[in-house]
Design a protein around this motif. Structure first.
Motif, mmCIF file in Angstrom:
data_model
loop_
_atom_site.group_PDB
_atom_site.id
_atom_site.type_symbol
_atom_site.label_atom_id
_atom_site.label_comp_id
_atom_site.label_asym_id
_atom_site.label_seq_id
_atom_site.Cartn_x
_atom_site.Cartn_y
_atom_site.Cartn_z
ATOM 1 N N LEU A 314 49.211 -9.884 41.499
ATOM 2 C CA LEU A 314 48.134 -10.290 40.456
ATOM 3 C C LEU A 314 48.283 -9.157 39.321
ATOM 4 C CD1 LEU A 314 45.389 -11.761 42.471
ATOM 5 C CD2 LEU A 314 46.676 -13.118 40.969
ATOM 6 N N LEU A 315 48.175 -8.028 39.885
ATOM 7 C CA LEU A 315 48.058 -6.810 38.957
ATOM 8 C C LEU A 315 49.455 -6.950 38.101
ATOM 9 C CD1 LEU A 315 46.822 -3.799 41.042
ATOM 10 C CD2 LEU A 315 45.615 -4.762 39.105
ATOM 11 N N ARG A 316 50.564 -7.059 38.530
ATOM 12 C CA ARG A 316 51.846 -7.333 37.649
ATOM 13 C C ARG A 316 51.515 -8.618 36.796
ATOM 14 N NH1 ARG A 316 54.279 -7.951 42.897
ATOM 15 N NH2 ARG A 316 54.972 -5.989 43.665
ATOM 16 N N GLN A 317 51.086 -9.677 37.142
ATOM 17 C CA GLN A 317 50.839 -10.669 35.976
ATOM 18 C C GLN A 317 49.797 -10.184 35.051
ATOM 19 O OE1 GLN A 317 52.133 -13.289 35.597
ATOM 20 N NE2 GLN A 317 53.580 -13.371 37.266
ATOM 21 N N GLU A 328 55.064 -18.837 31.526
ATOM 22 C CA GLU A 328 54.272 -19.463 32.830
ATOM 23 C C GLU A 328 54.258 -17.917 33.673
ATOM 24 O OE1 GLU A 328 52.828 -21.837 33.935
ATOM 25 O OE2 GLU A 328 52.756 -22.477 31.616
ATOM 26 N N PRO A 329 53.312 -17.633 34.631
ATOM 27 C CA PRO A 329 53.429 -16.492 35.298
ATOM 28 C C PRO A 329 54.807 -16.457 35.929
ATOM 29 C CG PRO A 329 51.178 -17.659 35.590
ATOM 30 C CD PRO A 329 52.244 -18.699 34.706
ATOM 31 N N GLN A 330 55.415 -17.410 36.613
ATOM 32 C CA GLN A 330 56.704 -17.227 37.782
ATOM 33 C C GLN A 330 57.945 -16.765 36.527
ATOM 34 O OE1 GLN A 330 56.390 -17.117 40.824
ATOM 35 N NE2 GLN A 330 58.358 -16.438 40.899
ATOM 36 N N GLU A 331 57.833 -17.417 35.314
ATOM 37 C CA GLU A 331 58.889 -16.737 34.517
ATOM 38 C C GLU A 331 58.721 -15.466 34.050
ATOM 39 O OE1 GLU A 331 59.426 -19.876 31.305
ATOM 40 O OE2 GLU A 331 58.901 -21.557 32.616
ATOM 41 N N ARG A 332 57.514 -14.979 33.810
ATOM 42 C CA ARG A 332 57.166 -13.460 33.472
ATOM 43 C C ARG A 332 58.116 -12.685 34.232
ATOM 44 N NH1 ARG A 332 50.801 -14.373 33.325
ATOM 45 N NH2 ARG A 332 50.836 -15.694 31.255
ATOM 46 N N LEU A 333 58.008 -12.962 35.592
ATOM 47 C CA LEU A 333 58.809 -11.746 36.349
ATOM 48 C C LEU A 333 60.088 -11.503 36.208
ATOM 49 C CD1 LEU A 333 57.429 -13.385 39.918
ATOM 50 C CD2 LEU A 333 56.534 -11.226 38.392
ATOM 51 N N SER A 334 60.769 -12.581 35.255
ATOM 52 C CA SER A 334 62.298 -12.550 34.858
ATOM 53 C C SER A 334 62.230 -11.546 33.613
ATOM 54 C CB SER A 334 62.953 -14.026 34.654
ATOM 55 O OG SER A 334 62.246 -14.636 33.830
ATOM 56 N N LEU A 335 61.275 -11.411 33.205
ATOM 57 C CA LEU A 335 61.180 -10.526 31.884
ATOM 58 C C LEU A 335 60.697 -9.155 32.032
ATOM 59 C CD1 LEU A 335 59.680 -13.493 29.524
ATOM 60 C CD2 LEU A 335 61.922 -12.884 29.660
ATOM 61 N N CYS A 342 62.676 -0.700 35.082
ATOM 62 C CA CYS A 342 62.945 -1.354 36.511
ATOM 63 C C CYS A 342 61.423 -1.885 36.916
ATOM 64 C CB CYS A 342 63.883 -0.497 37.331
ATOM 65 S SG CYS A 342 62.622 0.870 37.780
ATOM 66 N N SER A 343 61.612 -2.918 37.981
ATOM 67 C CA SER A 343 60.632 -3.337 38.615
ATOM 68 C C SER A 343 59.832 -2.341 39.334
ATOM 69 C CB SER A 343 60.909 -4.670 39.643
ATOM 70 O OG SER A 343 61.797 -4.298 40.361
ATOM 71 N N GLU A 344 60.426 -1.253 40.003
ATOM 72 C CA GLU A 344 59.617 -0.223 40.801
ATOM 73 C C GLU A 344 58.707 0.602 39.804
ATOM 74 O OE1 GLU A 344 63.143 -1.524 43.003
ATOM 75 O OE2 GLU A 344 62.963 -1.094 40.797
ATOM 76 N N THR A 345 58.997 0.561 38.333
ATOM 77 C CA THR A 345 58.278 1.437 37.671
ATOM 78 C C THR A 345 57.094 0.531 37.380
ATOM 79 O OG1 THR A 345 60.272 2.265 36.553
ATOM 80 C CG2 THR A 345 58.084 2.344 35.171
ATOM 81 N N LEU A 346 57.072 -0.823 37.336
ATOM 82 C CA LEU A 346 55.811 -1.515 37.107
ATOM 83 C C LEU A 346 55.355 -1.348 38.392
ATOM 84 C CD1 LEU A 346 54.095 -3.824 35.944
ATOM 85 C CD2 LEU A 346 55.739 -5.524 36.717
#
Length: 456
Positions: A314-317, A328-335, A342-346
């Motif tokens: 939820l915090l990532r979103q 859309e929430p799921q599509e955001r993850l690809s951005l 990188c995703s580790e920084t997020l």
């Protein structure tokens, strides 16, 4: 999808409160109730709309600084309006000097905001007793305070058209006086000398001349009733009153019975310190309800080592929604790569925030100020280091000892623990189905890992 940097920058501003009645703000809102331990806004709303729709209710709401209380209260406002209630939400800090507040100040602020909302909705109330009360106060102020120019205006004086020319506007009348009182301790003192002995009369006038006629007219329009949400009273200073009592206890415990006498649904925000004081039992007895506390978003489970995957998701979103609100929430993850290296920084950003939503935005905003996305790990670590150093400078050796105890026991006890640890954002509170626990702000926890902070 291209990142709109200017829009992302504005949306990440930590000083902005989301208003869910606005379509743009709704795009950024994330419902964290599943990882806060309970759905407090649902509980407040159910008490009003389902359990006591036709009977007055008075509820207390509090939480940690920056955890999202105002956003949640605006969500409550929107949901109640959708159910047919007329809701008056206001920030009391606009009317009051939070360092010096008395019951008459709060009641006048409520009367002003309610009457202003009623006038805007073209509801007709005739507050004749209130007009006399204000005229008496005005005469005293004009006679006693040199240079004070206060009047009880009529609607026509300022070009308003919500009433007929020459009719009395309670909202304007109170506003003229309280604006002077907020800015002048001398005016404030004289006004209280006149109004405090008349508090019961003020309450009666609010109920008989404002609230009850308004509810009757609202129901004729098909509305469910009237709700008043008084935000920012949690910001009242924890200072001693002349009688020796602390201001929050004086207002909500000693005088709480009077705040509980309005004949409509009321939600008050209250200082969190009351939930950690010896006055909590008396507070609950005064209002007949326990205060509802909004905790942090869980980023770890109570064992301190297991990551709370739902909270992290939820915090990532929350972050990605500010970058790509229309995706859309799921599509955001690809951005993610458009915003972070990188995703580790997020994930590092989300974890180090401790689930404190404003903390997260403060860190994010500082990163954007330093450089354009994608935000690098080095940039984030630089911001974290600066924030850690700023916090550590304020911590005394005794407070480091208290933090060690929290690290070991996951508890905070008493008013002193609140003042030292929670109000300073050194420690955060979390809740799950088993209850609450406390943990060190992760930015400080990093310092503990480097030697428990004792080198300071």
């Amino acid at each position: 999808m291209t990142l709109n940097l200017a829009k992302f920058y504005r949306a990440s501003n930590p000083s902005k409160t989301l208003d869910l009645s606005q379509s743009e703000d709704r795009q950024y809102y994330i419902d964290f109730s599943s990882v806060r331990g309970n759905n407090i806004i649902k509980e407040l709303g159910r008490t009003i709309s389902r359990l006591s729709p036709d009977e007055p209710t008075c509820q207390l709401f509090t939480g940690h600084i920056g955890c999202g209380k105002s956003t949640e209260l605006l969500r409550l406002k929107t949901e109640l309006e959708q159910q047919g209630f007329h809701v008056v939400y206001f920030e009391s800090s606009q009317d009051l000097d939070m360092a010096d507040v008395d019951i008459s100040d709060i009641l006048l602020a409520i009367a002003r905001q309610v009457s202003n909302s009623l006038e805007a909705s073209h509801l007709n109330v005739q507050p004749s007793r209130f007009q006399q009360l204000l005229q008496g106060a005005t005469q005293i102020l004009q006679a006693e305070v040199k240079g004070v120019n206060v009047k009880v205006p009529k609607v026509g004086d300022v070009g308003m058209t919500t009433k007929k020319e020459g009719e009395f506007s309670l909202a304007l009348g109170i506003g003229e006086i309280t604006a002077q009182a907020k800015n002048s301790p001398e005016v404030r003192s004289l006004l209280r000398q006149h109004l405090e002995p008349r508090v019961n009369g003020i309450l009666d006038a609010i109920n008989k001349e404002l609230i009850e006629p308004a509810i009757q007219q609202l129901k004729q329009q098909g509305k469910q009733g009237l709700v008043v949400i008084v935000d920012n009273l949690d910001r009242i200073d924890n200072k001693q009153k002349p009688g020796g009592q602390l201001q929050p206890e004086y207002l909500f415990v000693d005088r709480g019975e009077q705040l509980n006498q309005l004949n409509c649904h009321v939600v008050y925000t209250i200082p969190l310190v009351l939930a950690f004081s010896n006055a909590l039992g008396r507070l609950t007895n005064r209002f007949g309800v326990e205060p509802k506390i909004l905790p942090m978003v869980r980023v770890k489970q109570r064992d301190g080592t297991t990551v709370c995957q739902e909270g992290m998701a939820l915090l990532r979103q929350m972050v990605l929604a500010r970058a790509f609100p229309e995706v859309e929430p799921q599509e955001r993850l690809s951005l993610i790569a458009d915003v972070f290296d990188c995703s580790e920084t997020l994930d590092r950003l989300c974890l180090v925030s401790g689930g404190h939503v404003r903390n997260l935005l403060v860190l994010l905003f500082a990163c954007i100020q330093k450089d354009d996305p994608p935000i690098s790990k080095d940039c984030l670590e630089n911001v974290i280091c600066q924030r850690r150093n700023d916090l550590c400078l304020a911590i005394t050796p005794d407070e480091w000892e208290l933090l060690q105890q929290v690290e070991q026991n996951k508890t905070v006890r008493g008013e002193n623990g609140y003042q030292v640890l929670l109000r300073s954002l050194f420690v955060f509170e979390y809740r799950d189905q088993q209850g609450c626990w406390f943990d060190i702000n992760p930015i400080l926890a990093d310092r503990f890992a480097l030697g428990h902070g004792l080198e300071l």
